[in-house]
Design a protein around this motif. Sequence first.
Motif, PDB file in Angstrom:
ATOM      1  N   VAL A  30       1.051  -1.419   0.001  1.00  0.00           N
ATOM      2  CA  VAL A  30       0.100  -0.112  -0.046  1.00  0.00           C
ATOM      3  C   VAL A  30       1.060   1.100  -0.086  1.00  0.00           C
ATOM      4  N   ASN A  31       0.920   1.904  -1.045  1.00  0.00           N
ATOM      5  CA  ASN A  31       1.881   3.122  -1.408  1.00  0.00           C
ATOM      6  C   ASN A  31       0.741   4.458  -1.097  1.00  0.00           C
ATOM      7  N   VAL A  32       1.036   4.846   0.155  1.00  0.00           N
ATOM      8  CA  VAL A  32      -0.234   5.699   0.673  1.00  0.00           C
ATOM      9  C   VAL A  32       0.468   7.444  -0.258  1.00  0.00           C
ATOM     10  N   ILE A  33       1.544   7.601  -0.281  1.00  0.00           N
ATOM     11  CA  ILE A  33       1.861   8.898  -1.005  1.00  0.00           C
ATOM     12  C   ILE A  33       2.386   8.739  -2.391  1.00  0.00           C
ATOM     13  N   SER A  34       2.435   7.445  -2.944  1.00  0.00           N
ATOM     14  CA  SER A  34       3.084   7.279  -4.280  1.00  0.00           C
ATOM     15  C   SER A  34       4.409   7.560  -4.629  1.00  0.00           C
ATOM     16  N   LYS A  35       5.051   7.052  -3.535  1.00  0.00           N
ATOM     17  CA  LYS A  35       6.615   7.222  -3.413  1.00  0.00           C
ATOM     18  C   LYS A  35       7.467   6.096  -4.185  1.00  0.00           C
ATOM     19  N   ARG A  36       8.425   6.386  -4.872  1.00  0.00           N
ATOM     20  CA  ARG A  36       9.250   5.473  -5.411  1.00  0.00           C
ATOM     21  C   ARG A  36       9.949   4.674  -4.619  1.00  0.00           C
ATOM     22  N   LEU A  37      10.119   3.343  -4.575  1.00  0.00           N
ATOM     23  CA  LEU A  37      11.000   2.505  -3.732  1.00  0.00           C
ATOM     24  C   LEU A  37      12.309   2.827  -4.029  1.00  0.00           C
ATOM     25  N   PRO A  38      13.437   2.491  -2.817  1.00  0.00           N
ATOM     26  CA  PRO A  38      14.659   2.855  -3.186  1.00  0.00           C
ATOM     27  C   PRO A  38      15.518   2.085  -3.481  1.00  0.00           C
ATOM     28  N   PHE A  39      14.877   1.064  -4.425  1.00  0.00           N
ATOM     29  CA  PHE A  39      15.567  -0.139  -5.116  1.00  0.00           C
ATOM     30  C   PHE A  39      14.832  -0.380  -6.085  1.00  0.00           C
ATOM     31  N   PRO A  40      15.674  -1.213  -7.284  1.00  0.00           N
ATOM     32  CA  PRO A  40      15.159  -1.294  -8.640  1.00  0.00           C
ATOM     33  C   PRO A  40      14.063  -2.521  -8.580  1.00  0.00           C
ATOM     34  N   LYS A  41      12.891  -2.572  -7.929  1.00  0.00           N
ATOM     35  CA  LYS A  41      11.993  -3.537  -7.914  1.00  0.00           C
ATOM     36  C   LYS A  41      10.385  -2.953  -7.987  1.00  0.00           C
ATOM     37  N   LYS A  42       9.538  -3.638  -8.535  1.00  0.00           N
ATOM     38  CA  LYS A  42       8.208  -3.191  -8.623  1.00  0.00           C
ATOM     39  C   LYS A  42       7.322  -4.349  -8.024  1.00  0.00           C
ATOM     40  N   PHE A  43       6.459  -4.213  -6.803  1.00  0.00           N
ATOM     41  CA  PHE A  43       5.845  -5.118  -6.249  1.00  0.00           C
ATOM     42  C   PHE A  43       4.510  -5.512  -7.137  1.00  0.00           C
TER      43      PHE A  43
END
Length: 211
Positions: A30-43
């Motif tokens: 659940v990405n509350v503020i639509s922030k990018r992850l700090p690593f190259p992966k997408k769940f």
Amino acid sequence: MAEPILIYGKSGSGKSRSLKNFAEDEIFFVNVISKRLPFPKKFKYEARTSDYEVIKNQLSKMPCKVAVIDDAGYLMTNTFMTGHSNPKGGASTFDLFNTIGDQFWSLIQFIKKALPEDVRVYFMMHEISNDTGEVKVRTIGKLLDEKVCIEGMFTVCLHCLTSGTRHYFKTQGGSNDIAKSPEDMFELEIENDLKMVDDRIVEFYGFGGEE
């Protein structure tokens, strides 16, 4: 009764970083503020929302046993920022803070009462410290702090910290820190790896592994 788990720390301390060892299809993110992850992966399973009802609905239908609500504190912040500028009197302002407290409390209660026993939901939140050095989670208003005590609703509260280039979790606090976990679950300091933490919780409570 599902297990809500609190992960808290300063911005940049490694809260989101701790997710990197989960497989892409292993968690509902659940990405509350639509922030990018700090690593190259997408769940694979992700919801970008701060709507409590959408989150509850998606949690009840998620195809995995682990959910992460990243920047969960912004659920409260977004409610405040949306509602505080509307024309209102003193009573309406009080109602807004009641709503903020009620919504967050109700989400935790929903997780505990409505989801299966072996589900784990991780709340990622920012910390705040007062003039005496006491470290707690950052909230909006005094209702949750004074009337609810957020950390009291969690059995496991892990403090996300850094030392030089090292990222780690503190699993037990003291008089000035809310970090806590059951005796014999973890060492005092453990690596910043939420996958490892989750595996240990499954083992400790005997959940029997993943679907």
